[in-house]
Design an enzyme around this catalytic site. Structure first.
Site, PDB file in Angstrom:
ATOM      1  N   CYS A  78       0.718  -1.105  -7.356  1.00 11.25           N
ATOM      2  CA  CYS A  78      -0.644  -1.358  -7.809  1.00 11.25           C
ATOM      3  C   CYS A  78      -1.339  -0.060  -8.234  1.00 11.25           C
ATOM      4  O   CYS A  78      -1.053   0.444  -9.310  1.00 11.25           O
ATOM      5  CB  CYS A  78      -1.396  -2.120  -6.724  1.00 11.25           C
ATOM      6  SG  CYS A  78      -2.706  -3.132  -7.390  1.00 11.25           S
ATOM      7  N   HIS A 170       2.044  -6.363  -4.302  1.00 15.91           N
ATOM      8  CA  HIS A 170       2.057  -5.691  -2.999  1.00 15.91           C
ATOM      9  C   HIS A 170       3.202  -6.179  -2.096  1.00 15.91           C
ATOM     10  O   HIS A 170       2.975  -7.011  -1.207  1.00 15.91           O
ATOM     11  CB  HIS A 170       0.729  -5.938  -2.283  1.00 15.91           C
ATOM     12  CG  HIS A 170      -0.410  -5.199  -2.891  1.00 15.91           C
ATOM     13  ND1 HIS A 170      -0.806  -3.944  -2.473  1.00 15.91           N
ATOM     14  CD2 HIS A 170      -1.220  -5.524  -3.917  1.00 15.91           C
ATOM     15  CE1 HIS A 170      -1.821  -3.536  -3.207  1.00 15.91           C
ATOM     16  NE2 HIS A 170      -2.093  -4.476  -4.091  1.00 15.91           N
ATOM     17  N   GLU A 172       4.468  -4.790   0.345  1.00 15.37           N
ATOM     18  CA  GLU A 172       4.227  -4.387   1.745  1.00 15.37           C
ATOM     19  C   GLU A 172       3.410  -5.439   2.505  1.00 15.37           C
ATOM     20  O   GLU A 172       3.303  -5.361   3.729  1.00 15.37           O
ATOM     21  CB  GLU A 172       3.532  -3.015   1.796  1.00 15.37           C
ATOM     22  CG  GLU A 172       2.040  -2.994   1.470  1.00 15.37           C
ATOM     23  CD  GLU A 172       1.719  -3.126  -0.012  1.00 15.37           C
ATOM     24  OE1 GLU A 172       2.634  -3.360  -0.821  1.00 15.37           O
ATOM     25  OE2 GLU A 172       0.521  -3.001  -0.359  1.00 15.37           O
TER      26      GLU A 172
HETATM   27  N1  GLN Z   1      -7.811  -2.098  -9.231  1.00 11.40           N
HETATM   28  C1  GLN Z   1      -7.263  -1.007  -8.491  1.00 11.40           C
HETATM   29  C2  GLN Z   1      -7.200   0.284  -9.298  1.00 11.40           C
HETATM   30  O1  GLN Z   1      -7.561   0.345 -10.418  1.00 11.40           O
HETATM   31  C3  GLN Z   1      -5.882  -1.328  -7.997  1.00 11.40           C
HETATM   32  C4  GLN Z   1      -5.956  -2.385  -6.949  1.00 11.40           C
HETATM   33  C5  GLN Z   1      -4.901  -2.269  -5.899  1.00 11.40           C
HETATM   34  O2  GLN Z   1      -4.274  -1.228  -5.710  1.00 11.40           O
HETATM   35  N2  GLN Z   1      -4.734  -3.325  -5.139  1.00 11.40           N
HETATM   36  O3  GLN Z   1      -6.805   1.263  -8.736  1.00 11.40           O
END
Ligand code: GLN
Length: 191
Positions: A78, A170, A172
């Site tokens: 992410c 995710h 994890e």
């Molecule tokens: N929207 C977040 C970002 O731009 C990422 C979200 C996340 O890591 N769950 O960093």
């Protein structure tokens, strides 16, 4: 072998638990000197603008870019995926600038900002992977050296470029360890 989890902000503990469940000792990385103790690094979810600034402040941004270019394994989830990208649509925020991918942040829109979906990921086995997305990005474009491991329609969600692995979701937050195990193999196989 020890594997680091970047511990400046975000879902650090969950990644440490997944690594332990795989039989690998995690190291919570906050300082540059710790990078020499580990065989790979996970960059967890969080807020990419914040983590990018903290990497600059902790003097780790350029060091990690050099290490990544040199073959050091890095797995970004992410926010980690966003930080690994060379291109972030409409943003000049600090990044590691390592993977030939173009990323769109918060790309699934507000109304479905968080959702779950079973994904086919043939590279890690036959069974679908239950993927959890939280204000997730997706990849809109990849360069020639990038392998697409999972996608929904034209939204690219899991990619590998040699020693670098990036997921928009995710792993994890689930008990399915196959993606962590896949990254651990990348670390173990490093020449
Ligand atoms: N929207 C977040 C970002 O731009 C990422 C979200 C996340 O890591 N769950 O960093």
């Amino acid at each position: 072998m020890k594997i680091g989890v970047l511990a400046l902000q975000g879902a650090v503990r969950e990644h440490c638990n997944s690594l332990r469940a795989c039989g690998v000792e995690p190291v919570e990385v906050q300082y540059m000197f710790q990078l020499s103790e580990i065989g790979g690094l996970i960059i967890p979810g969080g807020e990419s603008t914040t983590v990018g600034k903290l990497l600059v402040r902790h003097k780790m941004l350029e060091v990690l870019t050099d290490m990544g270019r040199d073959g050091f394994p890095i797995f970004g989830t992410c926010t980690g995926l966003i930080l690994l990208a060379k291109e972030i649509s409409g943003s000049q925020q600090p990044r590691l600038n390592l993977m030939d991918i173009t990323v769109e942040r918060n790309a699934f829109g507000r109304q479905i900002a968080s959702f779950e979906r079973d994904l086919a990921i043939p590279e890690i086995g036959e069974a679908d992977f239950h993927a959890i997305f939280i204000r997730a990005p997706y990849i809109v474009k990849v360069g020639a050296g990038v392998r697409v491991l999972a996608k929904i329609d034209d939204k690219i969600l899991l990619v590998r470029q040699q020693n670098l692995l990036a997921a928009a979701f995710h792993p994890e937050l689930t008990t399915d360890l196959r993606i962590h195990q896949y990254f651990i193999r990348i670390c173990a196989d490093r020449p």
